[in-house]
Motif scaffolding. Structure first.
Motif, mmCIF file in Angstrom:
data_model
loop_
_atom_site.group_PDB
_atom_site.id
_atom_site.type_symbol
_atom_site.label_atom_id
_atom_site.label_comp_id
_atom_site.label_asym_id
_atom_site.label_seq_id
_atom_site.Cartn_x
_atom_site.Cartn_y
_atom_site.Cartn_z
ATOM 1 N N VAL A 88 -5.570 -15.423 1.388
ATOM 2 C CA VAL A 88 -6.433 -14.351 1.886
ATOM 3 C C VAL A 88 -7.856 -14.882 2.095
ATOM 4 C CG1 VAL A 88 -7.538 -12.186 1.184
ATOM 5 C CG2 VAL A 88 -5.058 -12.397 1.177
ATOM 6 N N ARG A 89 -8.297 -15.771 1.221
ATOM 7 C CA ARG A 89 -9.618 -16.386 1.470
ATOM 8 C C ARG A 89 -9.628 -17.061 2.843
ATOM 9 N NH1 ARG A 89 -14.392 -18.008 -0.262
ATOM 10 N NH2 ARG A 89 -14.258 -17.056 -2.318
ATOM 11 N N ARG A 114 -3.164 -18.306 -3.968
ATOM 12 C CA ARG A 114 -3.100 -19.630 -3.347
ATOM 13 C C ARG A 114 -4.196 -19.800 -2.304
ATOM 14 N NH1 ARG A 114 2.946 -20.097 -1.282
ATOM 15 N NH2 ARG A 114 1.924 -21.562 0.135
ATOM 16 N N GLY A 115 -5.106 -18.845 -2.248
ATOM 17 C CA GLY A 115 -6.227 -18.976 -1.312
ATOM 18 C C GLY A 115 -5.895 -18.535 0.102
ATOM 19 N N TYR A 121 -14.335 -8.701 -3.238
ATOM 20 C CA TYR A 121 -15.045 -8.854 -1.969
ATOM 21 C C TYR A 121 -16.490 -9.298 -2.169
ATOM 22 C CZ TYR A 121 -10.930 -6.930 0.189
ATOM 23 O OH TYR A 121 -9.644 -6.746 0.605
ATOM 24 N N PHE A 146 0.782 -1.253 0.000
ATOM 25 C CA PHE A 146 0.000 0.000 0.000
ATOM 26 C C PHE A 146 0.805 1.291 0.000
ATOM 27 C CE2 PHE A 146 -2.686 -3.098 2.444
ATOM 28 C CZ PHE A 146 -3.555 -3.357 1.405
ATOM 29 N N VAL A 185 -5.572 -6.049 4.243
ATOM 30 C CA VAL A 185 -5.682 -7.303 3.492
ATOM 31 C C VAL A 185 -4.556 -7.312 2.452
ATOM 32 C CG1 VAL A 185 -7.147 -8.665 1.957
ATOM 33 C CG2 VAL A 185 -8.182 -7.285 3.785
ATOM 34 N N PHE A 205 -10.194 -2.779 -2.841
ATOM 35 C CA PHE A 205 -9.318 -2.385 -3.955
ATOM 36 C C PHE A 205 -10.024 -2.699 -5.259
ATOM 37 C CE2 PHE A 205 -7.677 -6.382 -5.798
ATOM 38 C CZ PHE A 205 -8.281 -7.286 -4.928
ATOM 39 N N TYR A 230 -13.187 -1.163 2.759
ATOM 40 C CA TYR A 230 -12.973 -0.372 1.537
ATOM 41 C C TYR A 230 -12.212 -1.262 0.558
ATOM 42 C CZ TYR A 230 -14.499 3.875 3.854
ATOM 43 O OH TYR A 230 -15.262 4.823 4.503
ATOM 44 N N PHE A 249 -17.058 -12.665 -1.177
ATOM 45 C CA PHE A 249 -17.181 -12.918 0.257
ATOM 46 C C PHE A 249 -18.487 -12.331 0.808
ATOM 47 C CE2 PHE A 249 -12.707 -13.021 -0.831
ATOM 48 C CZ PHE A 249 -12.259 -14.165 -0.180
ATOM 49 N N ARG A 279 0.524 -15.132 -3.836
ATOM 50 C CA ARG A 279 -0.834 -14.739 -4.260
ATOM 51 C C ARG A 279 -1.506 -15.856 -5.046
ATOM 52 N NH1 ARG A 279 0.639 -8.334 -5.470
ATOM 53 N NH2 ARG A 279 0.915 -7.893 -3.262
HETATM 54 C C1 COA Z 1 -5.704 -8.768 -3.425
HETATM 55 C C2 COA Z 1 -4.866 -9.773 -2.689
HETATM 56 C C3 COA Z 1 -4.973 -9.460 -1.189
HETATM 57 C C4 COA Z 1 -5.402 -11.182 -2.974
HETATM 58 O O1 COA Z 1 -4.710 -12.104 -2.176
HETATM 59 P P1 COA Z 1 -4.605 -13.646 -2.604
HETATM 60 O O2 COA Z 1 -3.877 -14.338 -1.479
HETATM 61 O O3 COA Z 1 -4.041 -13.749 -3.963
HETATM 62 O O4 COA Z 1 -6.134 -14.068 -2.607
HETATM 63 P P2 COA Z 1 -6.711 -15.556 -2.680
HETATM 64 O O5 COA Z 1 -5.744 -16.453 -3.382
HETATM 65 O O6 COA Z 1 -7.127 -15.964 -1.321
HETATM 66 O O7 COA Z 1 -7.976 -15.322 -3.577
HETATM 67 C C5 COA Z 1 -9.307 -15.284 -3.089
HETATM 68 C C6 COA Z 1 -10.249 -15.280 -4.250
HETATM 69 O O8 COA Z 1 -10.167 -14.053 -4.982
HETATM 70 C C7 COA Z 1 -9.771 -14.263 -6.334
HETATM 71 N N1 COA Z 1 -8.834 -13.179 -6.643
HETATM 72 C C8 COA Z 1 -7.592 -13.021 -6.177
HETATM 73 N N2 COA Z 1 -7.067 -11.878 -6.630
HETATM 74 C C9 COA Z 1 -8.017 -11.284 -7.378
HETATM 75 C C10 COA Z 1 -8.074 -10.069 -8.102
HETATM 76 N N3 COA Z 1 -7.037 -9.224 -8.171
HETATM 77 N N4 COA Z 1 -9.211 -9.775 -8.744
HETATM 78 C C11 COA Z 1 -10.271 -10.599 -8.701
HETATM 79 N N5 COA Z 1 -10.280 -11.760 -8.017
HETATM 80 C C12 COA Z 1 -9.143 -12.105 -7.379
HETATM 81 C C13 COA Z 1 -9.125 -15.616 -6.327
HETATM 82 O O9 COA Z 1 -9.226 -16.226 -7.589
HETATM 83 C C14 COA Z 1 -9.927 -16.345 -5.273
HETATM 84 O O10 COA Z 1 -11.188 -16.759 -5.768
HETATM 85 P P3 COA Z 1 -11.952 -18.068 -5.189
HETATM 86 O O11 COA Z 1 -11.493 -18.288 -3.786
HETATM 87 O O12 COA Z 1 -13.390 -17.699 -5.273
HETATM 88 O O13 COA Z 1 -11.527 -19.145 -6.097
HETATM 89 C C15 COA Z 1 -3.369 -9.703 -3.123
HETATM 90 O O14 COA Z 1 -3.317 -9.797 -4.523
HETATM 91 C C16 COA Z 1 -2.657 -8.406 -2.700
HETATM 92 O O15 COA Z 1 -2.000 -8.374 -1.649
HETATM 93 N N6 COA Z 1 -2.750 -7.348 -3.515
HETATM 94 C C17 COA Z 1 -2.117 -6.047 -3.209
HETATM 95 C C18 COA Z 1 -2.742 -5.379 -1.999
HETATM 96 C C19 COA Z 1 -4.243 -5.158 -2.110
HETATM 97 O O16 COA Z 1 -4.717 -4.633 -3.079
HETATM 98 N N7 COA Z 1 -4.981 -5.569 -1.058
HETATM 99 C C20 COA Z 1 -6.410 -5.390 -0.959
HETATM 100 C C21 COA Z 1 -6.745 -4.158 -0.227
HETATM 101 S S1 COA Z 1 -8.459 -3.855 -0.097
#
Ligand code: COA
Length: 392
Positions: free
Chosen positions: A95-96, A92-93, A124, A23, A83, A119, A117, A127, A90
């Motif tokens: 954050v889920r 790999r589930g 979201y 961020f 988050v 991104f 809020y 979820f 990334r």
């Molecule tokens: C966004 C972020 C937190 C996702 O983390 P991640 O560990 O890759 O998320 P997960 O693997 O748990 O994915 C959860 C779900 O979202 C989906 N997903 C992941 N990134 C996504 C994206 N950029 N856009 C849309 N869907 C996405 C996955 O396919 C997964 O779907 P499913 O569980 O229904 O199959 C990560 O990419 C990140 O740190 N980004 C930069 C910081 C940021 O923007 N944070 C969010 C602030 S609000």
């Protein structure tokens, strides 16, 4: 992979590298880490979760223990923030896994609703979250409010450093929590962290009662007065604060202030030239999102008339068949059968928060409704725009 709750003290080593990379501009200066460490005393009541591998945190989420007014009923609210996952970890589930644990634990500990809020809202939406309005900003030259400069209003405005006006500000936000739909506040521990913010506070009082407050700073002489949320209990508080802005004529060129969707700044003055903007973009300026976490806890919510049974499929927290009816203007929630509508959590949350009506829930793909469900859902949950207020 271990999912673990960590203390505020552990956050600087575990979470800071993840969230700073996600961020903030990077590489970051060394003092950023010290500043983060210094703020952790105000995060001691937050729920901090990490996914760890070999002792290294690869993903994080934080849940703030907040409260929110939803249609007049105040609930515990899980405010979701920080988050982030490590780029190599990334998709790999992780954050889920973290988010589901966070919502489960905070629901068990009393949160009936959650907000964040995003991104990217579609992330979201998976979820169960649905969008509510982003705040607006009104920008105008103080000359436009000249009619207020000499107006005799029954009250006064006092300007103080935030630290000196903190108690008055706090008492106003606690009052608005009880009165204003969507309004949310942090817990006392978190809130104490705002006391030393380097901002001015203008407090409007009438007969000793706080009727308005706004935090602001002046960017430069002849430049902008930048105000945060215009917090008022009604028209008198608003008029007093606008009069205070008007008295900055010739000192600042423009005033910018944050308002809710229910404010109509072009009606603040006859010759007022004003731009009111609601700017939403991703990833930086997303409109907030909300969801319901606990159906029985919604009993007692002030609603309109109606009696309808809905099904929310596939949701760990609010899934099931629910009969929703009005008893003396208050929502009664009971287990039901033969649903007349099938709603996603987001679809139901949009009705509860008053941001979409049943037809829009259908057109947005958030539910399937029979004709007989539309009328009671429309009258039970009249449209009513929430103002979240807290930024996190
Ligand atoms: C966004 C972020 C937190 C996702 O983390 P991640 O560990 O890759 O998320 P997960 O693997 O748990 O994915 C959860 C779900 O979202 C989906 N997903 C992941 N990134 C996504 C994206 N950029 N856009 C849309 N869907 C996405 C996955 O396919 C997964 O779907 P499913 O569980 O229904 O199959 C990560 O990419 C990140 O740190 N980004 C930069 C910081 C940021 O923007 N944070 C969010 C602030 S609000």
């Amino acid at each position: 992979m271990d999912f673990r709750q960590i203390t505020a003290a552990e956050r600087t080593a575990q979470m800071f590298p993840l969230t700073a990379y996600a961020f903030t501009p990077s590489p970051w200066p060394a003092e950023d880490e010290e500043r983060y460490r210094g703020r952790m005393q105000f995060n001691e009541t937050a729920l901090n979760l990490v996914a760890e591998e070999g002792g290294q945190a690869l993903a994080s989420v934080v849940g703030y223990r907040m409260r929110q007014n939803v249609r007049g009923l105040v609930h515990g609210m899980a405010g979701v923030a920080s988050v982030a996952s490590h780029p190599s970890a990334r998709r790999r589930g992780l954050v889920r896994g973290l988010l589901e644990r966070l919502l489960r634990q905070m629901r068990e500990e009393g949160s009936a609703v959650s907000a964040l809020y995003p991104f990217r809202p579609s992330f979201y939406a998976r979820f169960g979250f649905v969008g509510i309005p982003r705040h607006r900003t009104a920008t105008f030259a103080p000359e436009g409010l000249a009619h207020l400069i000499r107006a005799e209003l029954p009250g006064e405005v006092e300007r103080r450093p935030m630290a000196d006006g903190f108690e008055a500000y706090e008492s106003l936000t606690r009052r608005l929590l009880e009165e204003r739909h969507g309004f949310s506040v942090f817990d006392d521990n978190q809130t104490a962290g705002f006391r030393d913010d380097k901002v001015w506070l203008a407090v409007a009082r009438s007969e000793g009662e706080v009727v308005g407050a706004v935090r602001y700073h002046i960017a430069e002489y002849g430049g902008d007065l930048v105000a945060e949320d215009l917090l008022t209990t009604g028209p008198l508080g608003r008029a007093l604060l606008l009069q205070f802005f008007a008295r900055h004529v010739d000192q600042v060129a423009r005033v910018t202030v944050t308002v809710g969707t229910d404010e109509v700044p072009e009606l603040w003055g006859t010759d007022l030239a004003v731009t009111t903007e609601g700017r939403v973009n991703h990833p930086r300026k997303g409109g907030p999102m909300v969801r319901a976490l606990d159906m029985p806890a919604l009993s007692g919510t002030p609603v309109g008339a109606g009696d309808v049974t809905i099904e929310i499929p596939d949701d760990e927290f609010v899934g099931g068949v629910w009969r929703l009816s009005s008893e003396d203007g208050r929502l009664a929630v009971a287990k039901g059968s033969n649903p007349a509508a099938t709603l996603t959590v987001g679809g139901f949350s949009a009705l509860l928060y008053g941001v979409l009506d049943p037809v829009e829930v259908f057109t947005r793909g958030l539910g399937e409704l029979t004709a007989e469900a539309i009328s009671p859902l429309t009258t039970l949950f009249p449209r009513r725009m929430p103002y979240l207020f807290s930024d996190f």
